[in-house]
Design a protein around this motif. Structure first.
Motif, PDB file in Angstrom:
ATOM      1  N   GLU A 437      10.794  12.557  -0.273  1.00 34.83           N
ATOM      2  CA  GLU A 437      11.862  12.213   0.660  1.00 34.83           C
ATOM      3  C   GLU A 437      11.306  11.520   1.899  1.00 34.83           C
ATOM      4  O   GLU A 437      11.514  11.956   3.033  1.00 34.83           O
ATOM      5  N   ALA A 438      10.549  10.484   1.641  1.00 38.90           N
ATOM      6  CA  ALA A 438       9.895   9.778   2.748  1.00 38.90           C
ATOM      7  C   ALA A 438      10.323   8.311   2.791  1.00 38.90           C
ATOM      8  O   ALA A 438      10.931   7.803   1.855  1.00 38.90           O
ATOM      9  N   GLU A 439       9.987   7.676   3.912  1.00 38.92           N
ATOM     10  CA  GLU A 439      10.177   6.235   4.045  1.00 38.92           C
ATOM     11  C   GLU A 439       8.826   5.569   3.883  1.00 38.92           C
ATOM     12  O   GLU A 439       7.799   6.182   4.157  1.00 38.92           O
ATOM     13  N   VAL A 440       8.842   4.303   3.496  1.00 39.44           N
ATOM     14  CA  VAL A 440       7.586   3.565   3.414  1.00 39.44           C
ATOM     15  C   VAL A 440       7.522   2.570   4.564  1.00 39.44           C
ATOM     16  O   VAL A 440       8.472   1.837   4.813  1.00 39.44           O
ATOM     17  N   ILE A 441       6.422   2.605   5.270  1.00 37.56           N
ATOM     18  CA  ILE A 441       6.228   1.697   6.393  1.00 37.56           C
ATOM     19  C   ILE A 441       5.020   0.814   6.089  1.00 37.56           C
ATOM     20  O   ILE A 441       3.959   1.325   5.754  1.00 37.56           O
ATOM     21  N   GLY A 442       5.216  -0.490   6.183  1.00 37.97           N
ATOM     22  CA  GLY A 442       4.107  -1.398   5.927  1.00 37.97           C
ATOM     23  C   GLY A 442       3.707  -2.149   7.189  1.00 37.97           C
ATOM     24  O   GLY A 442       4.554  -2.486   8.004  1.00 37.97           O
ATOM     25  N   PHE A 443       2.423  -2.372   7.321  1.00 39.05           N
ATOM     26  CA  PHE A 443       1.942  -3.164   8.454  1.00 39.05           C
ATOM     27  C   PHE A 443       1.108  -4.317   7.916  1.00 39.05           C
ATOM     28  O   PHE A 443       0.058  -4.092   7.306  1.00 39.05           O
ATOM     29  N   ASN A 444       1.607  -5.533   8.135  1.00 40.64           N
ATOM     30  CA  ASN A 444       0.910  -6.729   7.644  1.00 40.64           C
ATOM     31  C   ASN A 444       0.652  -6.695   6.147  1.00 40.64           C
ATOM     32  O   ASN A 444      -0.335  -7.237   5.675  1.00 40.64           O
ATOM     33  N   VAL A 445       1.510  -6.002   5.410  1.00 38.50           N
ATOM     34  CA  VAL A 445       1.362  -6.014   3.956  1.00 38.50           C
ATOM     35  C   VAL A 445       2.709  -6.344   3.318  1.00 38.50           C
ATOM     36  O   VAL A 445       3.761  -6.090   3.896  1.00 38.50           O
ATOM     37  N   GLN A 466       4.720  -6.551  11.789  1.00 37.40           N
ATOM     38  CA  GLN A 466       3.515  -7.299  12.078  1.00 37.40           C
ATOM     39  C   GLN A 466       2.951  -6.920  13.438  1.00 37.40           C
ATOM     40  O   GLN A 466       1.833  -7.259  13.777  1.00 37.40           O
ATOM     41  N   ILE A 467       3.747  -6.199  14.187  1.00 36.40           N
ATOM     42  CA  ILE A 467       3.301  -5.840  15.534  1.00 36.40           C
ATOM     43  C   ILE A 467       3.348  -4.325  15.664  1.00 36.40           C
ATOM     44  O   ILE A 467       4.364  -3.700  15.352  1.00 36.40           O
ATOM     45  N   ILE A 468       2.254  -3.796  16.083  1.00 41.49           N
ATOM     46  CA  ILE A 468       2.103  -2.347  16.036  1.00 41.49           C
ATOM     47  C   ILE A 468       3.111  -1.626  16.917  1.00 41.49           C
ATOM     48  O   ILE A 468       3.690  -0.618  16.524  1.00 41.49           O
ATOM     49  N   TYR A 469       3.379  -2.184  18.114  1.00 39.00           N
ATOM     50  CA  TYR A 469       4.277  -1.419  18.970  1.00 39.00           C
ATOM     51  C   TYR A 469       5.727  -1.482  18.494  1.00 39.00           C
ATOM     52  O   TYR A 469       6.502  -0.568  18.744  1.00 39.00           O
TER      53      TYR A 469
END
Ligand code: GDP
Length: 487
Positions: A437-445, A466-469
């Protein structure tokens, strides 16, 4: 030279986990094998009645009782000049990658021309017969992650500002990081070839920020460049070398080597590998290393050209292959007597880390009455939890993101990262998210082929940033949303 939490705690005569919790109070999340920034260390030292003595850019920091004087500068005779370690920071799209690429292509180390280059997190070039090491993980995520751990390998920071765009929020953030670390920035005004370029405006903005350029009567080295055309890059490298000279960067190549992990990953066919930057001594094939719970006897090390190296002197980045497990980004490695010692120290470290984590948890509930403990336990189960699976493009950014996310605290909503990894968002990530029961978070992928369909089918939320903040802000918003009453 690194001030490692454990050693520092020993010097101060306090338990490492005590120090770790004091660090937490200061908003710094460090583990026992990580190193601390000078200013943080001296603050802690002062708190415990010590005076921190730093031998700047030299060897061996010590926290000492004020009256005590032991171990004066050792082996000074062996100190030699070393290349500077440079990182490039600035707002997205201002040209960090272009600059790194241009510098790398135009200045490939002699004899390496035409070779296939690999991304190992850093590379070394030669300019006017002097070596310069560039950290090539652009953006401040990696830098920030390192800084959070105090593993500061950066001697010189280049702040890139696009001449047609000027200072942006990320530029200011980067500048803040740089200044906080006591590093003098070199400003590279990029994209001077563009139509909208306004160099004076950037210089004006520099002045407003108290970093006026030399030609505006200030102290800050400022070079106008075009990463696209190559204009001014030679000047920029000259300035880097000049700054390095001023800093008198030195290290002792004869010592047993120690250094910092700047990137780590598991590579197909190679197992856990890690890029380290040697900070002191010379790293050699055959050396036994320990880095937190990871150990290795160095069988092979590769430079960014895929070339096998036998030796790596100070400031050299090398990919070390064959670790027992992936070491942490930002962690400090040490050379020990032999493989057996390395293994046993790594096991000790793992054991100790676990014990300290447990002790910290105990501390959190210590002093509570049984009733309070019960309430705390109930509150914990009543807390809503936002579960996440985090995927990022590189180990450094992954670490930085997870650190930033876990620092979001809320009384009513807990955040739990149930999975994390480097690489594309895969179907199995979605399956895992569905199950947990989670969400998926992608960074630059990006997402793998077919993932979107699976996610839709299973009603799993995937978001990419694409931006961390922005990522952190959005997660914070999600947490707040969970509090809203449902109608
Ligand atoms: P980063 O996000 O800071 O790494 O920026 P990039 O290096 O990816 O550059 C962003 C965009 O600006 C790309 O399209 C580059 O081609 C372009 N760019 C970078 N440097 C220059 C430059 O000096 N002149 C011009 N005209 N374009 C540039």
């Amino acid at each position: 030279p690194p001030i490692v939490v454990r050693d520092f705690a020993n010097e101060l005569g306090v338990k490492p986990f005590k120090l770790i919790s004091e660090l937490m109070e200061m908003g710094i999340f460090a583990s026992i094998n990580q190193s601390l920034e000078e200013n943080v260390a001296s603050e802690l030292a002062a708190k415990h009645g010590f005076l921190l003595e730093i031998r700047h850019r030299g060897e061996g920091n010590k926290a000492k009782k004020k009256q005590q004087k032991k171990e004066e500068i050792d082996e000074t005779g062996d100190l030699e000049h070393r290349p500077p370690c440079v990182c490039i920071m600035g707002h997205v799209d201002h040209g960090k990658t272009s600059l790194l690429d241009y510098i790398r292509k135009a200045n490939v180390t002699k004899g390496e021309a035409g070779g296939i280059t690999q991304h190992i997190g850093a590379y070394q070039i030669e300019h006017n017969d002097h070596k310069i090491t560039f950290l090539d993980t652009p953006g401040h995520e990696a830098f920030n992650s390192m800084r959070a751990r105090g593993a500061d390998v950066t001697d010189i920071a280049i702040l890139v500002v696009a001449a047609d765009d000027g200072f942006k929020p990320q530029t200011d953030e980067a500048l803040k990081f740089i200044q906080k670390s006591g590093v003098q920035p070199i400003v590279a005004i990029n994209k001077i070839d563009t139509k909208g370029a306004n160099v004076d405006k950037v210089k004006q903005q520099m002045q407003e920020r108290g970093i006026a350029s030399e030609d505006w009567g200030g102290q800050t080295i400022c070079v106008e460049v075009s990463a696209l055309k190559g204009t001014g890059i030679e000047d920029l490298l000259d300035m880097v070398l000049l700054q390095a000279e001023v800093l008198e960067l030195q290290a002792n190549p004869k010592k047993k080597s120690s250094g910092v992990v700047i990137e780590a990953s598991v590579e197909v066919g190679r197992g856990p590998t890690a890029t380290v930057i040697v900070q002191s001594g010379t790293l050699k094939v055959g050396d036994a290393l320990v880095c937190g719970p990871a150990s290795t006897k160095v069988k092979a090390m590769l430079d960014e050209n895929g070339k096998q190296l036998k030796k790596a002197p100070p400031a050299t980045p090398v990919r070390v292959i064959g670790w027992s497990t992936t070491p942490d980004c930002g962690a400090v490695y040490e050379t020990v007597k032999n493989e057996k010692t390395a293994k046993s120290l790594a096991a000790d470290n793992e054991h100790q880390m676990k014990a300290e984590m447990a002790a910290m948890e105990d501390e959190a509930t210590a002093g509570m009455s049984p009733q309070e403990k019960l309430f705390a336990a109930i509150a914990k189960t009543q807390k809503k939890t936002l579960r996440l699976i985090v995927k990022a493009d590189a180990f450094g950014s992954l670490e930085a993101i997870c650190e930033a996310l876990t620092s979001i605290t809320s009384e009513k909503v807990a955040l739990e990262i149930i999975g994390k990894g480097v690489g594309v968002i895969s179907k199995s990530d979605v399956e895992k998210a569905h199950a947990g029961e989670a969400e998926v978070i992608g960074f630059n992928v990006r997402s793998d082929n077919g993932v979107a369909a699976v996610a839709k089918n299973k009603a799993v939320k995937i978001s990419s940033y694409q931006i961390i903040y922005e990522l952190v802000d959005r997660v914070r918003d999600d947490m707040i949303e969970m509090l809203d009453p449902e109608y």
